[in-house]
Design a protein around this motif. Structure first.
Motif, mmCIF file in Angstrom:
data_model
loop_
_atom_site.group_PDB
_atom_site.id
_atom_site.type_symbol
_atom_site.label_atom_id
_atom_site.label_comp_id
_atom_site.label_asym_id
_atom_site.label_seq_id
_atom_site.Cartn_x
_atom_site.Cartn_y
_atom_site.Cartn_z
ATOM 1 N N CYS A 1 0.822 -1.182 -0.152
ATOM 2 C CA CYS A 1 0.337 -0.516 0.058
ATOM 3 C C CYS A 1 0.854 1.124 -0.220
ATOM 4 C CB CYS A 1 -0.614 0.338 1.096
ATOM 5 S SG CYS A 1 -2.092 1.853 0.942
ATOM 6 N N MET B 1 -0.358 5.538 0.179
ATOM 7 C CA MET B 1 -1.108 6.640 0.877
ATOM 8 C C MET B 1 -0.532 7.757 0.479
ATOM 9 S SD MET B 1 -2.003 6.425 4.489
ATOM 10 C CE MET B 1 -3.609 7.612 4.420
ATOM 11 N N ASN B 2 -1.623 9.083 0.185
ATOM 12 C CA ASN B 2 -1.259 10.124 0.004
ATOM 13 C C ASN B 2 -2.888 11.115 0.884
ATOM 14 O OD1 ASN B 2 -1.645 13.077 -0.664
ATOM 15 N ND2 ASN B 2 0.235 12.833 -0.975
ATOM 16 N N ARG B 3 -2.602 11.763 1.319
ATOM 17 C CA ARG B 3 -3.545 12.794 2.326
ATOM 18 C C ARG B 3 -3.278 14.016 2.237
ATOM 19 N NH1 ARG B 3 -4.689 10.492 7.267
ATOM 20 N NH2 ARG B 3 -6.077 8.516 6.721
ATOM 21 N N MET B 4 -4.584 15.167 1.622
ATOM 22 C CA MET B 4 -3.615 16.292 1.416
ATOM 23 C C MET B 4 -4.645 17.458 2.404
ATOM 24 S SD MET B 4 -0.670 17.151 0.642
ATOM 25 C CE MET B 4 0.088 18.557 -0.174
ATOM 26 N N CYS C 1 4.229 2.813 -7.207
ATOM 27 C CA CYS C 1 5.428 3.793 -7.920
ATOM 28 C C CYS C 1 4.091 4.895 -6.691
ATOM 29 C CB CYS C 1 6.344 4.316 -8.440
ATOM 30 S SG CYS C 1 6.403 2.634 -8.941
ATOM 31 N N LEU D 1 3.176 0.743 8.552
ATOM 32 C CA LEU D 1 2.917 1.883 6.958
ATOM 33 C C LEU D 1 3.007 3.673 7.820
ATOM 34 C CD1 LEU D 1 1.824 3.004 4.403
ATOM 35 C CD2 LEU D 1 -0.782 3.154 5.641
ATOM 36 N N MET E 1 3.437 7.060 7.841
ATOM 37 C CA MET E 1 3.968 8.450 6.369
ATOM 38 C C MET E 1 4.924 9.434 6.937
ATOM 39 S SD MET E 1 0.286 9.060 5.816
ATOM 40 C CE MET E 1 -0.323 10.822 5.227
ATOM 41 N N ASP F 1 10.201 7.791 -0.255
ATOM 42 C CA ASP F 1 8.812 7.458 0.208
ATOM 43 C C ASP F 1 9.560 8.082 1.737
ATOM 44 O OD1 ASP F 1 10.451 5.308 0.199
ATOM 45 O OD2 ASP F 1 9.625 4.117 -0.831
ATOM 46 N N SER G 1 5.812 18.934 0.451
ATOM 47 C CA SER G 1 4.406 19.015 1.353
ATOM 48 C C SER G 1 3.642 17.339 0.592
ATOM 49 C CB SER G 1 3.468 19.887 0.954
ATOM 50 O OG SER G 1 4.382 21.516 1.387
ATOM 51 N N ARG G 2 4.149 17.232 -0.722
ATOM 52 C CA ARG G 2 3.010 16.364 -1.080
ATOM 53 C C ARG G 2 3.400 14.687 -0.449
ATOM 54 N NH1 ARG G 2 -1.614 15.071 -3.280
ATOM 55 N NH2 ARG G 2 -1.422 17.012 -4.906
ATOM 56 N N ALA H 1 2.823 14.033 3.565
ATOM 57 C CA ALA H 1 1.359 13.859 3.451
ATOM 58 C C ALA H 1 1.113 12.818 3.096
ATOM 59 C CB ALA H 1 0.692 14.615 2.971
ATOM 60 N N SER H 2 2.233 11.648 1.881
ATOM 61 C CA SER H 2 2.424 10.473 1.311
ATOM 62 C C SER H 2 2.894 9.017 2.701
ATOM 63 C CB SER H 2 2.981 10.423 -0.294
ATOM 64 O OG SER H 2 2.422 11.123 -0.549
ATOM 65 N N GLY H 3 2.839 8.388 2.165
ATOM 66 C CA GLY H 3 2.767 7.044 3.776
ATOM 67 C C GLY H 3 2.753 5.614 2.748
ATOM 68 N N SER H 4 3.928 5.586 3.514
ATOM 69 C CA SER H 4 4.147 3.761 2.118
ATOM 70 C C SER H 4 4.724 3.285 4.044
ATOM 71 C CB SER H 4 5.254 4.229 1.544
ATOM 72 O OG SER H 4 6.095 4.282 1.340
ATOM 73 N N ILE I 1 9.884 12.657 -4.482
ATOM 74 C CA ILE I 1 9.269 11.664 -4.861
ATOM 75 C C ILE I 1 8.860 11.525 -6.194
ATOM 76 C CG2 ILE I 1 7.544 13.877 -4.786
ATOM 77 C CD1 ILE I 1 5.275 12.051 -4.225
ATOM 78 N N GLN J 1 9.067 8.520 -8.214
ATOM 79 C CA GLN J 1 8.479 8.176 -7.568
ATOM 80 C C GLN J 1 7.361 8.012 -9.294
ATOM 81 O OE1 GLN J 1 7.967 5.224 -6.248
ATOM 82 N NE2 GLN J 1 9.154 6.030 -4.123
ATOM 83 N N TYR J 2 7.177 9.190 -9.817
ATOM 84 C CA TYR J 2 6.410 9.660 -10.917
ATOM 85 C C TYR J 2 6.580 9.176 -12.526
ATOM 86 C CZ TYR J 2 4.737 12.736 -7.779
ATOM 87 O OH TYR J 2 3.774 13.769 -6.073
ATOM 88 N N LYS K 1 8.914 6.556 -12.603
ATOM 89 C CA LYS K 1 9.177 5.818 -12.612
ATOM 90 C C LYS K 1 8.099 4.682 -13.328
ATOM 91 C CE LYS K 1 10.843 1.316 -9.787
ATOM 92 N NZ LYS K 1 11.759 0.933 -11.247
ATOM 93 N N GLU K 2 6.648 5.116 -12.807
ATOM 94 C CA GLU K 2 5.462 4.642 -13.243
ATOM 95 C C GLU K 2 4.735 5.348 -14.716
ATOM 96 O OE1 GLU K 2 2.799 4.401 -9.733
ATOM 97 O OE2 GLU K 2 0.924 4.453 -11.397
ATOM 98 N N VAL L 1 2.967 11.925 -12.245
ATOM 99 C CA VAL L 1 2.273 10.642 -13.479
ATOM 100 C C VAL L 1 1.521 11.065 -15.009
ATOM 101 C CG1 VAL L 1 1.408 8.525 -13.930
ATOM 102 C CG2 VAL L 1 3.303 8.198 -11.745
#
Lengths: 179, 478
Positions: free
Chosen positions: A31, A33-36, A56, B4, B6, B130, B158-159, B162-165, B234, B237-238, B240-241, B307
């Motif tokens: 998984c 995730m992103n939460r803005m 990715c 998981l 953030m 990440d 900021s993006r 606010a992301s998690g893995s 980040i 990641q964009y 790569k996808e 992406v």
């Protein structure tokens, strides 16, 4: 599987995201995730959840969401471009009125536009299904579980373990509502 | 154990596992970070502003502890003074500075690119892509920091924040505090010492620039494609996808760049692209090193990448333009506080501050420059308009302590007469704003109930008629 949760404020999104993340964990799905959150406690909050191997980007690319669950009509319109052609857009048929920048007002006609544009759009009266103040997210999640074809016993197990009796009942009502 | 997290949680975890003993940040990070440290036996210091936060961390590091400070991009501007000096003095225990750039302007005033600070201050900068990398890069940053006696910056956006893995957690290792002498020749930046240290900084720069070529966080991912892409953070990641067939050089050390390794990569691809958000920071360095590449002629210099944007640029896949819909604003700004209603009624120009929205006054401010700026702006207005006294500075208590207080002291030194309204939002500090203002020599300090419109109106009117500086504190805790 790519899922978006569109909410105002974020309480409902938190409940749904937690359940879906737990679901992914139990199904051993990777998984990201992103939460803005925009504009604090009363603003839009969009959560991206991506399940699977080798993911990715933490955000869902446009046109690739399998499902969007929205707690407000405007927020559904704000996120609809993320939906894939066969995706499900589940909307709480409600206008959450807050303040808007530059004196704008809540737009009209969004629901009819979405009904016309999107095959997989479902508007439901979430508050009626919830029957209790704290159960809207559970009712919506019930309907979403069915529409997305998620494994109900696993999701119900999660809800039973993490929620109160009102929420468990609301989840069941939501699940049964859209056959 | 895997869990998981953030990115901000992963950074806190990295700090814990690295044995951090001193952590500081401005209080805006409290809600994000405090709970993450609660089980970690680290007590964060919440500084009044970012300059102080960095100074606390530097103090801890000079004494031999591992230290971390967390700042937003505009906070790093305020902390730039100790930042540049700390590159000269070096540190003793490791020092890691986490900076969050607001690409896309989600929460702040500007879309600033803090990568230039690394180059300008001669401080290494790492950029994870990440949560898992964020934790690992924190640990690597401490190793680099101590190996080369230099602070290390970790830059996220900021993006990414606010992301998690998924992150694999490990045990905490607390390093022994080295017993290095705190030598004035190294830590007191008098000109004579600084001249000596500047040569050390230059030599260190060359050493690190060579070292990073062999780091595994700077790596090539071959897909045997026709194009090569250089990217970091980040954006990796964009890329790569969006471009699964591209050869990728993933940069972990934004400064210094692994130029030798990049040159070798560039020689093996038909066409080289640099994909980066904001300024052409990587691209310009590659071009200066004679490496031919495309970058900002292809990729926009503002806003976030994604992406979808990269697919549109590289593969001509159309990207649906999101419908322009009304943007929600904080409810406080709509309700308007009594203070805002009074100022609106009086028809004065309001020089606001960054907390204007949280004060419910977002809709009545005419200017909003940066944190603490309202008082300085009011001084400037008065000077320009020959003491016309038709404006007030409106500021919250935390922004006042952040930097507004310096401007107010300055207005007293210059005998400027300005009117300042401080909304007392300090709920968890013992600081009494009225006593602070009186200690600065201000005679006209009124404490008024923030909900009492008539009293507020009368106090502000009195202040505007006054010849000296007057302060109205709205809220006034008992």
């Amino acid at each position: 599987m790519n899922v978006l949760i569109a909410d105002v404020g974020g309480k409902n999104a938190e409940f749904v995201a937690h359940a879906l993340l737990e679901y992914g964990d139990r199904k051993q799905l990777g998984c990201k995730m992103n939460r803005m959150r925009i504009a604090g406690e009363s603003g839009s909050i969009i959560t991206h959840l991506r399940f699977g191997e080798n993911i990715c980007s933490p955000t869902v690319p446009f046109g690739e969401a399998d499902g969007i669950i929205s707690f407000d009509i405007l927020e559904a319109a704000r996120t609809k471009h993320f939906l894939c052609p066969k995706g499900i857009l589940l909307v709480n048929d409600k206008k959450i009125e807050t303040g808007f920048a530059r004196g704008a007002t809540y737009p009209n006609g969004l629901k009819s536009e979405m009904l016309q544009e999107i095959n997989g759009v479902y508007f439901i009266d979430g508050d009626a299904l919830a029957q209790a103040e704290d159960s809207l997210s559970a009712a919506m999640l019930g309907a979403f579980t069915r529409l997305l074809g998620l494994d109900k016993p696993t999701m119900l197990e999660i809800i039973v373990q993490t929620s109160n009796s009102n929420q468990i009942a609301a989840f069941e009502r939501g699940y049964l509502f859209l056959k | 154990m895997k869990e998981l997290m953030m990115t901000y949680e992963a950074i806190a975890r990295g700090a814990y596992e690295s044995g951090v003993r001193v952590f500081s940040a401005d209080p805006s990070y409290k809600k994000f970070i405090e709970s993450k440290f609660s089980g970690y036996d680290i007590k964060p210091d919440w500084a009044v502003n970012e300059k102080v936060a960095l100074e606390i961390a530097i103090g801890g590091a000079v004494c031999g502890a591992r230290a971390m400070v967390c700042l937003k991009h505009n906070g790093l501007n305020l902390a730039a003074d100790p930042l540049f000096s700390s590159a000269y003095t070096g540190i003793n225990g490791g020092l890691v500075i986490v900076v969050i750039d607001d690409v896309g302007v989600h929460v702040s005033q500007t879309e600033q690119d803090s990568r230039y600070y690394a180059r300008s201050a001669h401080i290494p900068m790492l950029e994870p892509s990440d949560s898992a990398e964020a934790k690992e890069y924190v640990k690597l940053a401490f190793e680099l920091s101590e190996r080369y006696d230099v602070p290390v910056i970790i830059r996220i956006t900021s993006r990414l924040m606010a992301s998690g893995s998924t992150v694999e957690t490990e045990e905490r290792k607390v390093a022994e505090v080295p017993s290095e002498e705190i030598a004035a020749s190294k830590y007191a930046m008098l000109p004579s010492n600084a001249l000596v240290r500047s040569r050390i900084v230059e030599e260190r720069d060359f050493e690190i620039a060579e070292y990073v070529n062999g780091l595994t966080i700077n790596r090539v991912e071959h897909a045997k494609g026709k194009i090569g892409v250089i990217c970091s953070g980040i954006v990796y990641q964009y890329v790569k996808e969006a471009l699964p067939k591209a050869d990728i050089f993933k940069i972990g050390t934004i400064y210094p760049l692994p130029i030798r390794a990049i040159r070798a990569f560039a020689s093996k691809v038909n066409q080289l692209f640099v994909v980066e958000e904001l300024e052409p920071f990587i691209e310009m360095q590659l071009k200066a090193a004679g490496i031919k590449c495309n970058g900002k002629d292809f990729i926009p210099m503002h806003g976030e990448l994604s992406v979808s944007k990269l697919r549109e640029k590289f593969n001509h896949i159309p990207r649906p333009e999101p419908e322009k819909l009304p943007v929600r604003i904080p409810s406080d700004a709509v309700k308007k506080s009594t203070v805002a209603k009074v100022l609106e009624k009086l028809g004065v120009t309001v020089n606001g501050d960054t907390d204007a929205f949280s004060l419910g006054a977002g809709t009545v401010v005419s200017t909003l420059l940066c944190t603490g700026a309202s008082i300085g702006m009011a001084q400037g207005f008065n000077r320009a308009k020959d003491n016309a006294r038709n404006n007030v500075a409106l500021i919250g208590g935390s922004a006042f302590l952040h930097s507004g207080i310096s401007a107010l002291a300055g207005s007293m030194m210059n005998k400027d007469g300005i009117t300042v309204v401080i909304v007392d939002d300090l709920t968890d500090t013992p600081v009494k704003l009225d006593e602070v203002c009186k200690a600065l020599g201000i005679e006209e300090v009124d404490v008024v109930d923030a909900e009492d419109g008539a009293a507020l109106e009368s106090a502000v009117e009195k202040g505007l008629k006054s010849r000296g500086t007057s302060v109205i504190i709205a809220g006034g805790r008992k």
